[in-house]
Structure formats: C-alpha cells, structure tokens
Design an enzyme around this catalytic site. Structure first.
Site, PDB file in Angstrom:
ATOM      1  N   GLN A 512       0.913  -0.998  -0.014  1.00 62.82           N
ATOM      2  CA  GLN A 512      -0.337   0.146  -0.087  1.00 62.82           C
ATOM      3  C   GLN A 512       0.926   0.976  -0.107  1.00 62.82           C
ATOM      4  O   GLN A 512       1.651   1.246   0.826  1.00 62.82           O
ATOM      5  CB  GLN A 512      -0.478   0.044   1.265  1.00 62.82           C
ATOM      6  CG  GLN A 512      -1.727   1.256   1.202  1.00 62.82           C
ATOM      7  CD  GLN A 512      -2.806   1.202   1.916  1.00 62.82           C
ATOM      8  OE1 GLN A 512      -1.776   1.284   3.889  1.00 62.82           O
ATOM      9  NE2 GLN A 512      -3.526   0.671   2.707  1.00 62.82           N
ATOM     10  N   GLY A 513       0.762   2.106  -0.761  1.00 66.27           N
ATOM     11  CA  GLY A 513       1.712   3.558  -0.976  1.00 66.27           C
ATOM     12  C   GLY A 513       0.788   3.981  -0.428  1.00 66.27           C
ATOM     13  O   GLY A 513      -0.141   5.758  -1.352  1.00 66.27           O
ATOM     14  N   TYR A 514       0.440   4.612   0.415  1.00 65.20           N
ATOM     15  CA  TYR A 514      -0.344   5.494   0.518  1.00 65.20           C
ATOM     16  C   TYR A 514       0.942   6.899   1.885  1.00 65.20           C
ATOM     17  O   TYR A 514       0.170   7.605   1.624  1.00 65.20           O
ATOM     18  CB  TYR A 514      -2.269   5.110   2.052  1.00 65.20           C
ATOM     19  CG  TYR A 514      -2.899   4.795   1.634  1.00 65.20           C
ATOM     20  CD1 TYR A 514      -2.824   4.205   0.252  1.00 65.20           C
ATOM     21  CD2 TYR A 514      -4.119   4.711   2.211  1.00 65.20           C
ATOM     22  CE1 TYR A 514      -4.071   3.706  -0.628  1.00 65.20           C
ATOM     23  CE2 TYR A 514      -5.249   3.874   1.737  1.00 65.20           C
ATOM     24  CZ  TYR A 514      -5.384   4.070   0.735  1.00 65.20           C
ATOM     25  OH  TYR A 514      -6.529   3.001  -0.116  1.00 65.20           O
ATOM     26  N   SER A 515       0.934   6.408   2.987  1.00 65.13           N
ATOM     27  CA  SER A 515       2.116   7.278   4.156  1.00 65.13           C
ATOM     28  C   SER A 515       3.248   7.697   2.787  1.00 65.13           C
ATOM     29  O   SER A 515       3.620   7.828   2.593  1.00 65.13           O
ATOM     30  CB  SER A 515       1.466   7.320   5.214  1.00 65.13           C
ATOM     31  OG  SER A 515       1.268   6.694   6.181  1.00 65.13           O
ATOM     32  N   GLU A 630     -11.417  -1.331   7.419  1.00 66.29           N
ATOM     33  CA  GLU A 630      -9.470  -1.353   8.050  1.00 66.29           C
ATOM     34  C   GLU A 630      -9.946  -1.205   9.788  1.00 66.29           C
ATOM     35  O   GLU A 630      -8.807  -1.865  10.040  1.00 66.29           O
ATOM     36  CB  GLU A 630      -8.554  -0.374   7.403  1.00 66.29           C
ATOM     37  CG  GLU A 630      -7.415  -0.704   7.655  1.00 66.29           C
ATOM     38  CD  GLU A 630      -5.984  -0.107   7.174  1.00 66.29           C
ATOM     39  OE1 GLU A 630      -4.727  -0.629   7.351  1.00 66.29           O
ATOM     40  OE2 GLU A 630      -6.521   0.574   6.231  1.00 66.29           O
ATOM     41  N   ASN A 755      -4.137   7.225  16.993  1.00 69.79           N
ATOM     42  CA  ASN A 755      -5.285   7.676  17.103  1.00 69.79           C
ATOM     43  C   ASN A 755      -5.666   9.322  17.723  1.00 69.79           C
ATOM     44  O   ASN A 755      -6.276   9.051  17.631  1.00 69.79           O
ATOM     45  CB  ASN A 755      -5.311   6.694  18.993  1.00 69.79           C
ATOM     46  CG  ASN A 755      -4.963   5.489  18.481  1.00 69.79           C
ATOM     47  OD1 ASN A 755      -5.247   4.690  17.513  1.00 69.79           O
ATOM     48  ND2 ASN A 755      -4.975   4.430  19.468  1.00 69.79           N
ATOM     49  N   GLU A 756      -4.046  10.572  17.556  1.00 67.65           N
ATOM     50  CA  GLU A 756      -4.224  11.554  17.744  1.00 67.65           C
ATOM     51  C   GLU A 756      -5.587  12.365  16.107  1.00 67.65           C
ATOM     52  O   GLU A 756      -6.197  12.608  16.468  1.00 67.65           O
ATOM     53  CB  GLU A 756      -3.567  12.438  18.046  1.00 67.65           C
ATOM     54  CG  GLU A 756      -2.858  12.096  19.150  1.00 67.65           C
ATOM     55  CD  GLU A 756      -1.802  10.057  19.484  1.00 67.65           C
ATOM     56  OE1 GLU A 756      -2.061   9.935  20.090  1.00 67.65           O
ATOM     57  OE2 GLU A 756      -2.268   9.760  18.037  1.00 67.65           O
TER      58      GLU A 756
END
Length: 772
Positions: A512-515, A630, A755-756
């Site tokens: 996965q190439g997201y971040s 997810e 989570n923030e």
C-alpha cells in the site's frame, strides 16, 4: 411471556420513545433547582404520572397488578430518567420489587407488590452491610419479632412508606417488612450531594408482628442476590443516561462559548478530551446492552452477579469521568448551582457511593470471577459439517459455517506459525497462502465469479474472527483485502482480468502506497504527484511506512493529479508494477529490529494511464472507504484476548495473583477486553448487515489499540527480570515473547491513522465540534 426477537425489540423501542418524550417534556432537569430549594426529595405529582404510565409495575408480577417485564425494560426507563436527573424513586422501588417478587406469593408480599405497581407505596431495600453478622438481629419473643442492631445508609428511608429490611435470624439472612410508622426506631438522617438522603436506623428491642418476617435462609439469600443484581444493572442504566445528557450539555457549551476569540470546541485539547468522554459513553452503551442480553439468557446466579458488577463498573467509571470533566469544561459557571451540569455530577457521586463505587464493583468481579483466562484449545470432538458441493457458502447457517472453518484451520494451519510475534514475510507464509488458494479460501470477500468464496458480510466476519481466534498469521494480503475488492467494484474488465487471477495464484503480491514523510495520518496532504505524459502518468515523490514493500511485486498508490484542487480532491488511485524503472525500496527496521516497513522513492516512474482505477481525481473516495473497514479489523478484540491469556500465564507462573494490586489491575484489563468485545460486536453487526460505517468506527480503533497497549505494558511488568529479554521466554509450559508484544502495540495506535487523528475525526464527524 415469550415474544419473537423482532417484536420484543420493537416494543422496547416504543417504550424508549415514550419514556424519552415524557421525561424531556415533563421532567426537565431544571426543575431540580426548585425541588432542592424547597428541600423536597422528589415531585409527588411527577411520581403519580410515572405510576400512571405503568413504569412502577414493570418488575411486578401480573398477579399483583404489574406488567411483569424484565430488567432490560426497566433499564430503558432508568436510562431515560437518568438523562433528566430525575430524583423520583423508580430505581429504589424497582430493586425492592425484584426482591419481593423473588420470595413467592403470600398475602403480605402481594399487598406490598400491588402498592408498588400502583405507585401508592414506596418501598426501599436496605442491605447496607458487608456481611450477615453486621445485619440487625431478629429474635422471636412472645409471638413477635424483636429487632436489635443498626441498618446503615438506607436510601430515602424518610420518604418511603416501608423498608424491606435485610436482617439476620440465627446467623442466616432474612427479609423483614418495616413500615415507616414502626415505633421504637432511632433515626439519623444524612443529606446527600444530590439533595436526597439516607438514614441510619438503630433498633433497640423494636417489636413487630411475626408476619413482618417475610423470608429467611436460602429464600432470603436468593432474593437479596437478584435484588443486588437489579440494583447494579438499573444503577448502570441510570448512570448511562446521566452521563449521556451531561456530555450533550458539554458538547453544546463547547460549540457556543467563545474564549480568546474562538469557540472552546475548536481547541484540540478540549476536542480530544470530549472524544474520550464520548468513548466512555459509547463503551458503556455497548457493555450494558451485551450484559443485559447475557444476563437474561443465563441461569447461573454467579455469572449473573459478575455480569451485573461488570455493567456497574463500566457505567460508574464513565458517569463520574464525564460529569466531573463536564464541570471542568464549563469553567467557572460549571461550579455554580445555577448551572445544570452540577446536578449531573452530584447525582453521579451519590449513585457511585450507593452502588459501592466502580472500584467496589471491580473488586467484586475479582472475587467472584475466575482470575485465569484459559488459552484457546482445539474443538476436538466438535460435530462435523460438510462443505456445500456447489461452493455456495451462503447456503450454510453462520453457526455451521463457523464450525467448518474452525475445524479446518485447527487441522491445517501450521502450529509453529500460530500467533507470530511479528509480521511474517512472504517467503515465511507463502506455503500457507498457496494452501488457502488451492482450497479456494484465499479470497473470502471476493464474489465467486472472480474466484472468491462469495461470502456475505456476516460470514466474512465469521471467517476473519476464526482466523484471529486460532492465531492465523496475516500474509502480505493487500491484494486480497484491498486491491481485489477495489478492482471488482471500480476497475475496468481489462484490469480485473490482468490482476485478479495473479493475486489468487500468489504471483502478484501487493503493498500500500499511502503514507508520506509529511502525510502520514493526514493523507489528504500527500505530495507524490502524477503528471500525464501521452499514454502514461509520470510519478515522482516518496512513500514511507509501507509494510513489507520489499516482498511486493506491485503497489497501489495515492497520487496527486490536480495541485489546484482542495486537499481531498485532486487525488487519484494508481496501480504500479514494482519492477518499473525509477522505483527504489529502502527497508526500515522497527524498534524490534525487524525490517517491517519500507521507504519508497519514485523518480519519474512511468505508469500506463490504463492503470488508473476509477475516475481521475476521485481516489480519495476510494481510499476513505477502504480505511473505514480497516479500522473495524484493527478494532478486533482477538489480539487483546490473546495478550490477556499470555498475561494470565505469566502471572500464574510467577504467583502474581496472590498480590492484591496485580489482581485488581488484571481484573480491570480483563473487563476492558470484555467491553471491547461488546463494542466490536456493535460495529461488526453493521458490517454483517451490509451497512455503512461512519466516523464513529474510529472510537473502536482507539479503544482496541490502547487496550492492547495497556495489556502489553502489564506483560512486561509481570515478566519481572525477563521484561527486557528479547525472544521467547519460558513461563511454565508456555514460551512467551513479552517484548515483541510490547513492540507490536506501538504501531497499532498509528496504523490506519494515528489515534490522535482518529480523535480529530470523531471530534468533527461525530461530536460536530467547531473549527474556530
């Protein structure tokens, strides 16, 4: 009376609607200011109206004029009364009614129950003692009952028509009818923070007729037990309503109060604090629903008592936290009597004290429940279920499907790969993936026409739950879980035929190439761009934290294709072959030393325009849908359940359960995991029914990952000198890697959006707090 589930649910929804409408219209919280000024405990006219609605008879048998419903129905009314901080003694009389109804039928008991049902008799139960020896003593004398001793903290004794007094006869518990007008009682009344009162009753040769003794021995024990359960469950429901309304008041205040030129709700510190309060509320709601369902189905008195204490613990923790912080977030006005929010805090304090506080419920669970969670064992002699010859899994019931899947995993999955301490590389898990593929089970969520199992949402959740239950390692499965469903829904026929068969054959492994370095959880800020050049996109940029990219043959990318558009717009979804020139992969070692992540560089990488999935500049919509599901899977309780088992094993081998402080900590964590299960089932039910997950699913991700983190921290401490030892350590017959579990918990709160950021999502998407 047995009713179909749908009919019962419908009737309860009608009861809730009716109760909420009446309470909001006729019992507004603001009326308490006048009641307290007049030192009036409750409004008699309001009580008469409550009786007219039939609520006073919810737990009274039909033979005595009641409705003979259940605790779940009474809990609905209690929750709605809690929303308006109603001081009317609904919960107190319901508790007494539960005890009386458990005693059987006598003219005296029927008379009391009839009075409760009609609302003409307020009867409260007195139990205020830690053990039988502290209860007032009853002796028979000249055909009468003579009372000696003290009954402490009797709620609303001065307002009640009678007290159902817990006492003792010959060393055994008993129940006695004590009318308010009984002479020879010394009363010491104490005012409570919410304007109510409790009374200490002192008996010195107090004489009553023999008929006043309603029961003794096992019969009284059983009645007191069910009444105690009712007290905890109804208090939990009332506290949940109380907390919910206090949070609503606070949210409204944060949205309107201006400070430093901005609305309070725009400050991130207050947003995150409000989200944590919302998490308390939603977790309590899920726990209370689950407990009431399990309590109704159980015939085991011990199990029922543990369930009731579990509900009370969660509700009291939430109610005190929410009402306390509500005052804080209101500022100075919150500490004045004219502000309604103080009514909620004062009531929460009194409820907690009467119920024994959250800590008392925690201690009760620790005493009554088994301290050990046993590891999952094989099903052994479970009944056999045949797979459908035509491959139509939907033809099986969920129960049969679970049985079949469970048996196959237990028989076929390699024992040495159960619950691995890290993500496995493709070469380590390849044989298992190929076995799944040969079985036709590699793609449970794909339609059958594309080579999948064709599972509907309900059976897909069963399949995933059984994998996690048995500790089946997750392969590099982005192709199965994300790319395949994406192409089936949004891809072209050419894309489907090119990619889907190779995913099933294990030829194409996807990552996965997201971040990106400056766009991790904030995906909308990504900067990797794709510029159209003839029949190609030219991709330039960088991706990071890409899990197991070194094993992948392909990557799916979010890229910016329109710089002028708003952040969430102008993003497209591309499929890229990792062998394309211009791609550099650099593994990154995590804290445990494992190269789990990678950094990827794209230097003018040419990608065919045919590899665009969906419409140009519409990739954000696709990515957002994938992230929602997810977060459900990241919220699964299985990881925490296994960690709890490991913690119990370590503690048992090191004798830690003999330590009261550890036992309390373990019990709290155990309840956190049980409540996580209840919370997860709420969201799983949405998925199973084919519904759409909203932003509130982020609450599940927060609670699941932070619960897991707390468990792993407890494991390190429990392991003592081995809490810093790398690798497997022997604890009895078990080999446990506590450090690896701790390391695994660190990124869990970051995966799928930190989570923030999840708290930011909930603050905006659920609480609707302002931006400025």
């Amino acid at each position: 009376m047995n009713r179909p589930d749908a009919e019962l649910a419908g009737q309860r929804e009608l009861l809730r609607d009716s109760a909420r409408s009446f309470c909001q219209r006729d019992l507004a919280a603001g009326r308490l200011h006048a009641l307290r000024a007049a030192k009036t405990v409750y409004d008699h006219a309001a009580w008469a109206a409550i009786a007219e609605l039939g609520w006073t008879g919810i737990l009274v048998p039909e033979a005595a004029g009641g409705l003979e419903l259940g605790l779940a129905d009474a809990a609905i009314v209690a929750e709605e009364l809690g929303r308006v901080v109603a001081p009317e003694p609904f919960v107190e009389t319901a508790i007494a009614a539960t005890a009386l109804a458990a005693l059987g039928t006598t003219p005296a008991i029927e008379e009391l129950l009839s009075g409760i049902a009609a609302g003409t008799a307020i009867v409260v139960l007195s139990t205020g003692a830690r053990d039988v020896d502290e209860l007032p003593r009853v002796e028979s004398q000249d055909g009468n009952c003579v009372l000696e001793g003290i009954a402490r903290h009797v709620p609303l004794a001065e307002a009640a028509d009678a007290v159902l007094l817990a006492c003792r006869v010959g060393g055994r518990a008993a129940l006695l009818h004590l009318p308010r007008t009984t002479p020879g009682i010394d009363r010491l009344r104490a005012e409570c923070a919410d304007g109510s009162h409790h009374t200490t009753l002192r008996f010195e040769s107090t004489t009553l007729p023999a008929a006043a003794l309603l029961a003794s021995g096992p019969e009284a024990d059983a009645a007191l037990a069910v009444a105690g359960d009712a007290a905890r469950l109804l208090t939990a429901a009332y506290a949940q309503g109380l907390a919910s309304a206090a949070l609503d008041l606070t949210r409204a205040y944060l949205g309107t109060r201006v400070q430093f030129g901005r609305r309070l709700g725009s400050f991130q510190a207050l947003q995150h604090r409000a989200v944590d309060l919302l998490l308390h509320r939603e977790l309590t709601a899920a726990t209370l629903d689950a407990v009431l369902e399990e309590y109704t189905a159980s015939a085991d008195p011990l199990e029922r008592t543990v369930l009731a204490s579990r509900a009370a613990h969660r509700a009291l923790v939430g109610a005190v936290a929410i009402t306390r912080d509500a005052v804080q977030m209101h500022g100075a006005i919150g500490f004045t009597q004219e502000c309604d929010v103080g009514l909620y805090l004062n009531r929460a304090l009194v409820l907690a004290a009467r119920c024994g506080h959250a800590g008392g419920q925690l201690a009760r669970v620790a005493r009554l429940a088994s301290a050990r969670i046993e590891a999952v064992t094989a099903t052994g002699g479970a009944r056999s279920v045949q797979a459908p010859a035509d491959g139509d899994w939907e033809a099986l019931s969920d129960e049969d499907f679970r049985t079949l899947v469970r048996a196959w995993f237990e028989a076929e999955y390699p024992a040495d790969l159960r619950y691995p301490p890290r993500r496995l590389h493709w070469n380590e898990i390849k044989e298992w993936s190929l076995k799944l593929s040969r079985q036709g089970w590699l793609a449970p969520n794909w339609p059958r026409e594309y080579g999948g199992m064709g599972l509907g949402p309900s059976k897909l959740m069963v399949f995933i739950e059984e994998q996690e239950r048995w500790g089946v390692a997750r392969a590099p499965d982005m192709g199965i879980t994300m790319v395949g469903p994406l192409l089936i829904k949004h891809g072209t026929p050419e894309q489907r035929s090119a990619y889907l068969p190779k995913i099933l054959a294990g030829e194409n492994i996807w990552c996965q190439g997201y971040s990106e370095p400056n766009a991790g959880s904030d995906l909308a800020s990504l900067r990797t761009e794709a510029i159209i050049d003839g029949d190609d996109f030219v991709v330039t940029g960088q991706k990071t934290w890409t899990t197991l990219a070194q094993d992948a043959t392909h990557i799916f990318l979010l890229v910016r294709t329109d710089k002028a558009a708003k952040k969430q717009a102008g993003i497209s979804f591309l499929l890229v072959d990792m062998n394309t020139p211009g791609i550099t992969v650099r593994p990154i070692r995590n804290l445990a030393g494992n190269p789990e992540f990678c950094e990827l560089f794209f230097d003018a990488v040419r990608v065919p325009r045919a590899n665009l999935v969906g419409e140009m500049n519409k990739g954000w919509t696709i990515a957002k849908a994938l992230l929602g599901f997810e977060r459900v899977f990241l919220g699964s309780p299985k990881q925490s359940q296994y960690a709890l088992q490991r913690l119990a094993r370590i503690a048992t081998e090191r004798g830690l359960f003999a330590d009261a402080a550890f036992s309390e900590r373990y019990t709290r964590l155990r309840l956190d995991v049980l409540d996580l299960e209840a919370f997860y089932r709420r969201f799983a039910a949405i998925v199973k029914s084919g519904g759409t997950l909203g932003p509130e699913v982020s609450l599940l991700k927060i609670w699941a990952t932070e619960t897991y983190a707390r468990l792993t921290e407890a494991m390190l401490e429990a392991a003592g000198p081995d809490g810093g030892t790398l690798g497997q350590v022997a604890f009895g017959a078990s080999e446990i890697d506590a450090v690896a579990a701790f390391y695994n918990a660190r990124p869990a709160t970051i995966y799928g959006g930190a989570n923030e950021i999840q708290r930011n999502i909930v603050a905006k998407g659920v609480l609707d707090l302002p931006d400025e």
